[in-house]
Design a protein around this motif. Structure first.
Motif, PDB file in Angstrom:
ATOM      1  N   ALA A 104       1.448   4.481  -2.823  1.00 16.34           N
ATOM      2  CA  ALA A 104       1.049   5.797  -2.316  1.00 16.34           C
ATOM      3  C   ALA A 104       2.156   6.815  -2.533  1.00 16.34           C
ATOM      4  O   ALA A 104       1.909   7.952  -2.959  1.00 16.34           O
ATOM      5  CB  ALA A 104       0.695   5.699  -0.832  1.00 16.34           C
ATOM      6  N   LEU A 110      -4.617   6.198   1.859  1.00 19.95           N
ATOM      7  CA  LEU A 110      -4.128   4.867   1.503  1.00 19.95           C
ATOM      8  C   LEU A 110      -3.340   4.247   2.653  1.00 19.95           C
ATOM      9  O   LEU A 110      -3.601   3.112   3.073  1.00 19.95           O
ATOM     10  CB  LEU A 110      -3.243   4.947   0.256  1.00 19.95           C
ATOM     11  CG  LEU A 110      -3.944   5.046  -1.102  1.00 19.95           C
ATOM     12  CD1 LEU A 110      -2.916   5.185  -2.213  1.00 19.95           C
ATOM     13  CD2 LEU A 110      -4.827   3.827  -1.353  1.00 19.95           C
ATOM     14  N   MET A 111      -2.393   4.995   3.184  1.00 20.79           N
ATOM     15  CA  MET A 111      -1.571   4.466   4.267  1.00 20.79           C
ATOM     16  C   MET A 111      -2.367   4.293   5.554  1.00 20.79           C
ATOM     17  O   MET A 111      -2.025   3.441   6.393  1.00 20.79           O
ATOM     18  CB  MET A 111      -0.352   5.372   4.487  1.00 20.79           C
ATOM     19  CG  MET A 111       0.621   5.350   3.313  1.00 20.79           C
ATOM     20  SD  MET A 111       2.017   6.477   3.512  1.00 20.79           S
ATOM     21  CE  MET A 111       2.835   5.792   4.947  1.00 20.79           C
ATOM     22  N   ILE A 118       0.827  -1.206   0.000  1.00 16.15           N
ATOM     23  CA  ILE A 118       0.000   0.000   0.000  1.00 16.15           C
ATOM     24  C   ILE A 118       0.864   1.260   0.000  1.00 16.15           C
ATOM     25  O   ILE A 118       0.616   2.206  -0.749  1.00 16.15           O
ATOM     26  CB  ILE A 118      -0.950   0.005   1.214  1.00 16.15           C
ATOM     27  CG1 ILE A 118      -2.008  -1.093   1.046  1.00 16.15           C
ATOM     28  CG2 ILE A 118      -1.610   1.368   1.396  1.00 16.15           C
ATOM     29  CD1 ILE A 118      -2.918  -1.261   2.237  1.00 16.15           C
ATOM     30  N   ALA A 119       1.907   1.277   0.833  1.00 21.74           N
ATOM     31  CA  ALA A 119       2.700   2.494   1.019  1.00 21.74           C
ATOM     32  C   ALA A 119       3.529   2.845  -0.210  1.00 21.74           C
ATOM     33  O   ALA A 119       3.639   4.031  -0.568  1.00 21.74           O
ATOM     34  CB  ALA A 119       3.615   2.337   2.236  1.00 21.74           C
ATOM     35  N   THR A 178       2.168  10.027  -5.167  1.00 19.49           N
ATOM     36  CA  THR A 178       2.504  11.365  -4.666  1.00 19.49           C
ATOM     37  C   THR A 178       3.593  12.007  -5.511  1.00 19.49           C
ATOM     38  O   THR A 178       3.489  13.173  -5.906  1.00 19.49           O
ATOM     39  CB  THR A 178       2.958  11.278  -3.202  1.00 19.49           C
ATOM     40  OG1 THR A 178       1.877  10.820  -2.392  1.00 19.49           O
ATOM     41  CG2 THR A 178       3.430  12.634  -2.689  1.00 19.49           C
ATOM     42  N   VAL A 185      -3.677  11.705  -1.731  1.00 17.36           N
ATOM     43  CA  VAL A 185      -4.212  10.338  -1.691  1.00 17.36           C
ATOM     44  C   VAL A 185      -3.360   9.453  -0.785  1.00 17.36           C
ATOM     45  O   VAL A 185      -3.836   8.456  -0.248  1.00 17.36           O
ATOM     46  CB  VAL A 185      -4.276   9.762  -3.126  1.00 17.36           C
ATOM     47  CG1 VAL A 185      -4.564   8.270  -3.116  1.00 17.36           C
ATOM     48  CG2 VAL A 185      -5.347  10.484  -3.928  1.00 17.36           C
ATOM     49  N   SER A 186      -2.097   9.817  -0.585  1.00 16.55           N
ATOM     50  CA  SER A 186      -1.179   8.971   0.172  1.00 16.55           C
ATOM     51  C   SER A 186      -1.653   8.727   1.598  1.00 16.55           C
ATOM     52  O   SER A 186      -1.523   7.608   2.120  1.00 16.55           O
ATOM     53  CB  SER A 186       0.212   9.608   0.203  1.00 16.55           C
ATOM     54  OG  SER A 186       0.155  10.890   0.797  1.00 16.55           O
ATOM     55  N   SER A 242      -1.604  14.136  -4.683  1.00 19.52           N
ATOM     56  CA  SER A 242      -0.601  13.824  -3.666  1.00 19.52           C
ATOM     57  C   SER A 242      -1.222  13.512  -2.312  1.00 19.52           C
ATOM     58  O   SER A 242      -0.657  12.742  -1.522  1.00 19.52           O
ATOM     59  CB  SER A 242       0.394  14.987  -3.524  1.00 19.52           C
ATOM     60  OG  SER A 242      -0.279  16.173  -3.152  1.00 19.52           O
ATOM     61  N   LYS A 255     -12.339  12.486  -2.237  1.00 24.09           N
ATOM     62  CA  LYS A 255     -11.590  11.822  -1.171  1.00 24.09           C
ATOM     63  C   LYS A 255     -11.734  12.568   0.149  1.00 24.09           C
ATOM     64  O   LYS A 255     -11.931  11.967   1.215  1.00 24.09           O
ATOM     65  CB  LYS A 255     -10.125  11.732  -1.596  1.00 24.09           C
ATOM     66  CG  LYS A 255      -9.253  10.827  -0.728  1.00 24.09           C
ATOM     67  CD  LYS A 255      -8.771  11.456   0.554  1.00 24.09           C
ATOM     68  CE  LYS A 255      -7.875  12.630   0.291  1.00 24.09           C
ATOM     69  NZ  LYS A 255      -7.383  13.227   1.594  1.00 24.09           N
TER      70      LYS A 255
END
Length: 251
Positions: A15, A37-38, A11-12, A19, A33-34, A31, A242
């Protein structure tokens, strides 16, 4: 302690790449979105703390790539408001509910992008003088960047109606957010967010940041200006959605 779960890296790493691509070529529209997600595999506060040094790494490479293209006068006009916004975020850190801010920004971002994509003209005139508008939007950007690394929409709302050359737009936003992110290191450290565990994890992920930035730059120079703005508005809608989704924790 550095995370050992393979799911974290599945996932990371995407992300961080997203970014970098967004910051390197598309004015940072995706950017933020990270963090969500994390946050699937760790607390939001920890995700934000890990991402800040990574954002600073991406900004360093973006700064070098766009060092000759940014609007110096405009950047100097924007930075005082950003510093005030960061200071307000620092003072309100223990009391500010970021979800209300995310809801407001999400609605505002989507309405603005839909308005632009509809073809209706937006005047760059306002009852506020230029210096006050710059201070308001950059201040809001600094505040939301501090709270949730979500400073892109306010600055886009201020800059997009100017219809700047796309390279100058991305370069100016790159220099703005590189300055903001490096300033944020001071209050983040003071608030205890940059402990050795978070810094070690950021160090492991950091090499993927420049890779994403250069991929974004490569894409930036291969997309025409009209398509660039259309993609930026789509990114703005996605980030707005988001933010609204994240704010659902309010209800």
């Amino acid at each position: 302690m550095i995370p050992q779960d393979p799911l974290f890296y599945w996932i990371a790493i995407p992300a961080v790449l997203i970014t970098g691509i967004s910051k390197g070529g598309f004015a940072g529209g995706l950017s933020m979105v990270s963090i969500p997600l994390m946050a699937l595999v760790m607390p939001v506060s920890q995700a934000a703390a890990i991402m800040l040094p990574i954002l600073c790494t991406a900004d360093l490479f973006g700064w070098w790539s766009y060092r000759k293209s940014f609007d110096k006068k405009l950047l100097l006009q924007l930075m005082p408001g950003a510093i005030v916004g960061i200071a307000v975020g620092t003072m309100l850190f223990s009391h500010l509910d970021g979800h209300w801010l995310e809801l407001l920004l999400g609605i505002m971002s989507i309405l603005f992008a839909i308005h632009r994509m509809s073809g209706m003209a937006i005047s760059d005139k306002s009852w506020m003088p230029e210096w006050l508008r710059a201070g308001w939007w950059s201040g809001l950007s600094g505040l939301t960047s501090f709270v949730a690394h979500a400073g892109g929409p306010p600055l886009m709302i201020y800059l997009f109606p100017k219809q700047m050359n796309r390279t100058m737009l991305v370069a100016t936003m790159t220099f703005f957010f590189s300055s903001v992110n490096y300033i944020k290191l001071i209050p983040y450290a003071w608030l205890g967010q940059l402990d050795m565990s978070n810094l070690s994890t950021a160090l492991v992920l950091a090499p993927f940041a420049p890779l994403g930035v250069y991929l974004g730059i490569w894409l930036h120079h291969r997309i025409n200006e009209k398509l660039f703005y259309q993609l930026s508005y789509i990114f703005l809608i996605l980030t707005g959605m988001k933010l609204i989704w994240d704010s659902g924790k309010l209800f």
